[in-house]
Design an enzyme around this catalytic site. Structure first.
Site, PDB file in Angstrom:
ATOM      1  N   LEU A  36       0.837  -1.211   0.000  1.00 46.98           N
ATOM      2  CA  LEU A  36       0.000   0.000   0.000  1.00 46.98           C
ATOM      3  C   LEU A  36       0.866   1.252   0.000  1.00 46.98           C
ATOM      4  CD1 LEU A  36      -2.970  -1.054   2.324  1.00 46.98           C
ATOM      5  CD2 LEU A  36      -2.844  -1.123  -0.182  1.00 46.98           C
ATOM      6  N   ILE A  61       7.180  -7.095  -0.367  1.00 44.06           N
ATOM      7  CA  ILE A  61       7.779  -8.274  -1.019  1.00 44.06           C
ATOM      8  C   ILE A  61       9.232  -8.485  -0.579  1.00 44.06           C
ATOM      9  CG2 ILE A  61       6.290  -8.377  -3.074  1.00 44.06           C
ATOM     10  CD1 ILE A  61       8.662  -7.026  -4.634  1.00 44.06           C
ATOM     11  N   THR A 135       7.859  -5.071 -18.268  1.00 42.97           N
ATOM     12  CA  THR A 135       7.481  -3.994 -19.173  1.00 42.97           C
ATOM     13  C   THR A 135       8.297  -4.013 -20.464  1.00 42.97           C
ATOM     14  OG1 THR A 135       7.627  -1.584 -19.403  1.00 42.97           O
ATOM     15  CG2 THR A 135       9.063  -2.553 -17.786  1.00 42.97           C
ATOM     16  N   ASP A 136       7.735  -3.408 -21.519  1.00 41.45           N
ATOM     17  CA  ASP A 136       8.488  -3.262 -22.770  1.00 41.45           C
ATOM     18  C   ASP A 136       9.618  -2.240 -22.626  1.00 41.45           C
ATOM     19  OD1 ASP A 136       6.924  -0.943 -22.641  1.00 41.45           O
ATOM     20  OD2 ASP A 136       5.955  -1.217 -24.585  1.00 41.45           O
ATOM     21  N   GLU A 137       9.566  -1.430 -21.544  1.00 41.13           N
ATOM     22  CA  GLU A 137      10.557  -0.356 -21.410  1.00 41.13           C
ATOM     23  C   GLU A 137      11.971  -0.886 -21.197  1.00 41.13           C
ATOM     24  OE1 GLU A 137       9.265   3.094 -19.250  1.00 41.13           O
ATOM     25  OE2 GLU A 137       7.154   2.565 -19.516  1.00 41.13           O
ATOM     26  N   TYR A 161      13.568   3.608 -13.723  1.00 44.99           N
ATOM     27  CA  TYR A 161      12.473   2.631 -13.652  1.00 44.99           C
ATOM     28  C   TYR A 161      12.779   1.419 -14.526  1.00 44.99           C
ATOM     29  CZ  TYR A 161       8.095   0.377 -15.078  1.00 44.99           C
ATOM     30  OH  TYR A 161       7.134  -0.556 -15.397  1.00 44.99           O
ATOM     31  N   SER A 162      13.062   1.669 -15.818  1.00 45.31           N
ATOM     32  CA  SER A 162      13.238   0.519 -16.717  1.00 45.31           C
ATOM     33  C   SER A 162      14.502  -0.270 -16.364  1.00 45.31           C
ATOM     34  CB  SER A 162      13.226   0.953 -18.185  1.00 45.31           C
ATOM     35  OG  SER A 162      14.144   1.970 -18.436  1.00 45.31           O
ATOM     36  N   LYS A 165      13.528  -2.551 -13.553  1.00 47.42           N
ATOM     37  CA  LYS A 165      12.713  -3.668 -14.042  1.00 47.42           C
ATOM     38  C   LYS A 165      13.596  -4.656 -14.810  1.00 47.42           C
ATOM     39  CE  LYS A 165       8.819  -4.317 -13.833  1.00 47.42           C
ATOM     40  NZ  LYS A 165       7.968  -4.983 -12.808  1.00 47.42           N
ATOM     41  N   ASN A 190       2.217  -0.218 -22.658  1.00 48.06           N
ATOM     42  CA  ASN A 190       1.458   0.684 -21.779  1.00 48.06           C
ATOM     43  C   ASN A 190       0.004   0.241 -21.641  1.00 48.06           C
ATOM     44  OD1 ASN A 190       3.774   2.364 -22.722  1.00 48.06           O
ATOM     45  ND2 ASN A 190       2.776   3.899 -21.446  1.00 48.06           N
ATOM     46  N   TYR A 218       4.448  16.402 -22.865  1.00 50.18           N
ATOM     47  CA  TYR A 218       5.905  16.553 -22.781  1.00 50.18           C
ATOM     48  C   TYR A 218       6.487  16.745 -24.188  1.00 50.18           C
ATOM     49  CZ  TYR A 218       5.423  14.285 -18.134  1.00 50.18           C
ATOM     50  OH  TYR A 218       5.078  13.942 -16.847  1.00 50.18           O
ATOM     51  N   ARG A 293      10.384  15.242 -20.785  1.00 44.51           N
ATOM     52  CA  ARG A 293      10.938  14.364 -19.744  1.00 44.51           C
ATOM     53  C   ARG A 293      12.416  14.113 -20.086  1.00 44.51           C
ATOM     54  NH1 ARG A 293       7.966   8.659 -19.573  1.00 44.51           N
ATOM     55  NH2 ARG A 293       6.626   9.616 -18.025  1.00 44.51           N
ATOM     56  N   HIS A 296      13.637  11.003 -22.422  1.00 45.71           N
ATOM     57  CA  HIS A 296      12.328  10.493 -22.864  1.00 45.71           C
ATOM     58  C   HIS A 296      12.462   9.492 -24.018  1.00 45.71           C
ATOM     59  CE1 HIS A 296       7.899  11.940 -23.600  1.00 45.71           C
ATOM     60  NE2 HIS A 296       7.989  10.627 -23.444  1.00 45.71           N
TER      61      HIS A 296
HETATM   62  P1  NAD Z   1       1.019   0.459  -9.762  1.00 48.25           P
HETATM   63  O1  NAD Z   1       2.085   1.440  -9.426  1.00 48.25           O
HETATM   64  O2  NAD Z   1      -0.349   0.950 -10.072  1.00 48.25           O
HETATM   65  O3  NAD Z   1       0.850  -0.584  -8.576  1.00 48.25           O
HETATM   66  C1  NAD Z   1       1.937  -1.161  -7.908  1.00 48.25           C
HETATM   67  C2  NAD Z   1       1.405  -1.865  -6.672  1.00 48.25           C
HETATM   68  O4  NAD Z   1       2.510  -2.493  -6.012  1.00 48.25           O
HETATM   69  C3  NAD Z   1       0.769  -0.915  -5.658  1.00 48.25           C
HETATM   70  O5  NAD Z   1      -0.421  -1.484  -5.165  1.00 48.25           O
HETATM   71  C4  NAD Z   1       1.811  -0.823  -4.559  1.00 48.25           C
HETATM   72  O6  NAD Z   1       1.259  -0.550  -3.285  1.00 48.25           O
HETATM   73  C5  NAD Z   1       2.453  -2.183  -4.614  1.00 48.25           C
HETATM   74  N1  NAD Z   1       3.826  -2.211  -4.098  1.00 48.25           N
HETATM   75  C6  NAD Z   1       4.824  -1.326  -4.351  1.00 48.25           C
HETATM   76  N2  NAD Z   1       5.938  -1.679  -3.700  1.00 48.25           N
HETATM   77  C7  NAD Z   1       5.645  -2.834  -3.013  1.00 48.25           C
HETATM   78  C8  NAD Z   1       6.388  -3.690  -2.181  1.00 48.25           C
HETATM   79  N3  NAD Z   1       7.662  -3.438  -1.885  1.00 48.25           N
HETATM   80  N4  NAD Z   1       5.774  -4.784  -1.681  1.00 48.25           N
HETATM   81  C9  NAD Z   1       4.461  -5.042  -1.969  1.00 48.25           C
HETATM   82  N5  NAD Z   1       3.715  -4.258  -2.738  1.00 48.25           N
HETATM   83  C10 NAD Z   1       4.297  -3.163  -3.271  1.00 48.25           C
HETATM   84  O7  NAD Z   1       1.596  -0.400 -10.949  1.00 48.25           O
HETATM   85  P2  NAD Z   1       0.844  -1.061 -12.203  1.00 48.25           P
HETATM   86  O8  NAD Z   1       0.713  -0.036 -13.259  1.00 48.25           O
HETATM   87  O9  NAD Z   1      -0.341  -1.787 -11.712  1.00 48.25           O
HETATM   88  O10 NAD Z   1       1.951  -2.087 -12.685  1.00 48.25           O
HETATM   89  C11 NAD Z   1       1.998  -3.427 -12.186  1.00 48.25           C
HETATM   90  C12 NAD Z   1       3.204  -4.123 -12.783  1.00 48.25           C
HETATM   91  O11 NAD Z   1       3.112  -4.079 -14.209  1.00 48.25           O
HETATM   92  C13 NAD Z   1       4.531  -3.449 -12.419  1.00 48.25           C
HETATM   93  O12 NAD Z   1       5.475  -4.454 -12.187  1.00 48.25           O
HETATM   94  C14 NAD Z   1       4.881  -2.645 -13.664  1.00 48.25           C
HETATM   95  O13 NAD Z   1       6.283  -2.523 -13.797  1.00 48.25           O
HETATM   96  C15 NAD Z   1       4.291  -3.509 -14.751  1.00 48.25           C
HETATM   97  N6  NAD Z   1       3.895  -2.778 -15.979  1.00 48.25           N
HETATM   98  C16 NAD Z   1       2.986  -1.754 -15.902  1.00 48.25           C
HETATM   99  C17 NAD Z   1       2.600  -1.111 -17.087  1.00 48.25           C
HETATM  100  C18 NAD Z   1       1.576  -0.007 -17.097  1.00 48.25           C
HETATM  101  O14 NAD Z   1       1.271   0.526 -18.168  1.00 48.25           O
HETATM  102  N7  NAD Z   1       0.985   0.352 -15.966  1.00 48.25           N
HETATM  103  C19 NAD Z   1       3.160  -1.491 -18.311  1.00 48.25           C
HETATM  104  C20 NAD Z   1       4.102  -2.522 -18.318  1.00 48.25           C
HETATM  105  C21 NAD Z   1       4.433  -3.171 -17.147  1.00 48.25           C
HETATM  106  P1  TYD Z   2       3.195   7.486 -18.831  1.00 45.58           P
HETATM  107  O1  TYD Z   2       1.719   7.305 -18.749  1.00 45.58           O
HETATM  108  O2  TYD Z   2       3.902   8.140 -17.686  1.00 45.58           O
HETATM  109  O3  TYD Z   2       3.821   6.062 -19.171  1.00 45.58           O
HETATM  110  P2  TYD Z   2       5.341   5.686 -19.629  1.00 45.58           P
HETATM  111  O4  TYD Z   2       6.249   6.807 -19.321  1.00 45.58           O
HETATM  112  O5  TYD Z   2       5.611   4.489 -18.786  1.00 45.58           O
HETATM  113  O6  TYD Z   2       5.242   5.374 -21.104  1.00 45.58           O
HETATM  114  O7  TYD Z   2       3.489   8.343 -20.131  1.00 45.58           O
HETATM  115  C1  TYD Z   2       3.034   7.941 -21.416  1.00 45.58           C
HETATM  116  C2  TYD Z   2       3.593   8.905 -22.431  1.00 45.58           C
HETATM  117  O8  TYD Z   2       2.996  10.192 -22.218  1.00 45.58           O
HETATM  118  C3  TYD Z   2       5.098   9.143 -22.278  1.00 45.58           C
HETATM  119  O9  TYD Z   2       5.662   9.328 -23.570  1.00 45.58           O
HETATM  120  C4  TYD Z   2       5.195  10.424 -21.476  1.00 45.58           C
HETATM  121  C5  TYD Z   2       3.965  11.180 -21.915  1.00 45.58           C
HETATM  122  N1  TYD Z   2       3.367  12.076 -20.891  1.00 45.58           N
HETATM  123  C6  TYD Z   2       3.052  13.394 -21.239  1.00 45.58           C
HETATM  124  O10 TYD Z   2       3.286  13.846 -22.377  1.00 45.58           O
HETATM  125  N2  TYD Z   2       2.477  14.180 -20.295  1.00 45.58           N
HETATM  126  C7  TYD Z   2       2.234  13.736 -19.027  1.00 45.58           C
HETATM  127  O11 TYD Z   2       1.733  14.527 -18.180  1.00 45.58           O
HETATM  128  C8  TYD Z   2       2.532  12.378 -18.697  1.00 45.58           C
HETATM  129  C9  TYD Z   2       2.271  11.837 -17.333  1.00 45.58           C
HETATM  130  C10 TYD Z   2       3.098  11.582 -19.675  1.00 45.58           C
END
Ligand code: NAD
Ligand code: TYD
Length: 361
Positions: A36, A61, A135-137, A161-162, A165, A190, A218, A293, A296
């Site tokens: 949380l 974790i 992630t694809d990142e 971040y990437s 991961k 995404n 951005y 960013r 970026h």
């Molecule tokens: P999110 O940030 O919405 O949720 C992450 C969750 O993990 C939260 O509930 C947080 O409380 C919990 N958490 C964080 N640190 C923790 C810890 N140490 N122990 C236990 N719980 C912990 O993330 P999301 O967007 O739901 O992404 C989930 C997974 O998918 C991640 O591994 C992310 O890298 C991957 N992913 C997300 C996207 C995307 O577009 N959102 C795309 C590709 C991969």
């Molecule tokens: P984001 O949703 O943060 O995902 P990621 O960086 O993991 O791809 O951003 C998606 C794309 O949008 C990324 O190219 C950054 C851009 N972006 C903006 O242009 N404005 C914003 O306020 C945010 C949050 C992201």
């Protein structure tokens, strides 16, 4: 065989969608371990909080003792790891939490799972899976003319971040190759859909548009992302869990490459039709180009051929159908959005549990 899974990070965006649909489909018991953080929100799970097959555990974790207890108590047949710090911009401002959870946390999780798995019966050992959601990142950035990422693309992460991961993916790979742990890794593009925290592009734009705030783009807005509807992603994870080959990586994408500016203009158009501004002007008037960013990535694109050919998974939603569903959800769930953006949900957790005379660990 025990039909139970442990999900980590199940109170976040993708994890909560996954837990909700798993229980709705009646696929068995789910133990949700979540720290949380700011991104974890139990309001995402109100529909299942009293479900007889659902258990919530507040924890990290990286806490190997807690993990050992949970694994011994629940004897899961799989662990699905969503837990992570997930926002690129936050990783630029403060990378430390990303290393702690995504790298060190995944390491401790793998250690605990390996110890548990080693002591299972032969039959249970064979059926058990550790699925790591990535992630694809990790593959870095593509030029406009480059082919989309396949599973053999070399890793070239560009943000903290990437990079964190990528490190976690390498650890998962090593635990399979060295110790034989039956791992699966999914690298997805995404996601978007319900319960998406409004710090990410799509929910941020919907929220800011309705609140009359600027819609920040951005740089020049020409960066490309490959959008995947979250429920399609959850279905892909279920498919890989059920039928993926142990030790393999599966790329998951929506076949929906869009420049950011196009995504934002599409959202503006849908909102103009569904919830027009009081002054009758278009939401696109709120678009504001802001500083780019740092570092970026220009383009991400997933080639999801392997999962389609081997496992028969394909996304159901087009971008047009998925984005419409998403906007509808946000319009119908303004309380959820307001709760999150005011920070109220952080108090909500405490209030919610103290009302029931329960303490969160
Ligand atoms: P999110 O940030 O919405 O949720 C992450 C969750 O993990 C939260 O509930 C947080 O409380 C919990 N958490 C964080 N640190 C923790 C810890 N140490 N122990 C236990 N719980 C912990 O993330 P999301 O967007 O739901 O992404 C989930 C997974 O998918 C991640 O591994 C992310 O890298 C991957 N992913 C997300 C996207 C995307 O577009 N959102 C795309 C590709 C991969
Ligand atoms: P984001 O949703 O943060 O995902 P990621 O960086 O993991 O791809 O951003 C998606 C794309 O949008 C990324 O190219 C950054 C851009 N972006 C903006 O242009 N404005 C914003 O306020 C945010 C949050 C992201």
């Amino acid at each position: 065989m025990n039909n139970c899974i442990i999900v980590t990070g199940g109170a976040g965006f993708i994890g909560s969608n996954f837990v909700n649909s798993w229980l709705k489909l009646g696929l068995g018991k789910v133990v949700n371990l979540d720290k949380l953080t700011y991104a974890g929100n139990l309001a995402n799970l109100v529909d299942v909080e009293h479900h007889p097959e659902y258990v919530f555990v507040h924890g990290d974790i990286a806490d190997q003792d807690l993990l050992a207890e949970l694994l011994t108590e629940h004897q899961p047949n799989a662990v699905v790891n969503f837990a992570a710090e997930s926002h690129v911009d936050r990783s630029i401002h403060g990378p430390e939490d990303f290393i702690q959870t995504n790298v060190v946390g995944t390491f401790h999780l793998l250690q605990a799972v390996r110890a548990y798995w080693s002591n299972l019966t032969t039959e249970h050992k064979q059926s058990f899976r550790f699925l790591h959601v990535s992630t694809d990142e990790v593959y870095g950035s593509l030029g406009k003319a480059d082919a989309a990422f396949t599973e053999t693309q070399p890793y070239a992460p560009n943000s903290p971040y990437s990079a964190s991961k990528a490190a976690s993916d390498h650890l998962v790979r090593a635990y399979h190759h060295t110790y034989g742990l039956p791992t699966l890794t999914t690298n997805c593009s995404n996601n978007y859909g319900p319960y998406h925290f409004p710090e990410k592009l799509i929910p941020l734009v919907i929220h800011n548009a309705l609140a009359g705030k600027p819609l920040p783009i951005y740089g020049n807005g020409q960066q490309i992302r490959d959008w995947l509807y979250v429920e399609d992603h959850c279905a892909a994870i279920r498919t890989v869990l059920a039928a993926g080959r142990v030790g393999e990586v599966y790329n998951v994408g929506g076949w929906n490459e869009k420049p950011n500016i196009e995504v934002v203009k599409t959202l503006c158009r849908i909102l103009d039709a569904k919830s027009p501004r009081n002054d009758g002007k278009p939401y696109a008037d709120q678009i504001a180009f802001v500083e780019d960013r740092p570092g970026h990535d220009q383009r991400y694109a997933i080639d999801a051929t392997k999962i389609a050919n081997e496992l028969g998974w394909k996304p159901k939603e087009t971008f047009e159908s998925g984005i419409e569903k998403t906007v509808n959800w946000y319009l119908e769930n303004q309380d959820w959005v307001n709760n999150v953006s005011s920070g109220e949900y952080l108090n909500w957790v405490q209030t919610h549990y103290s009302e029931r005379g329960e303490e969160l660990a």
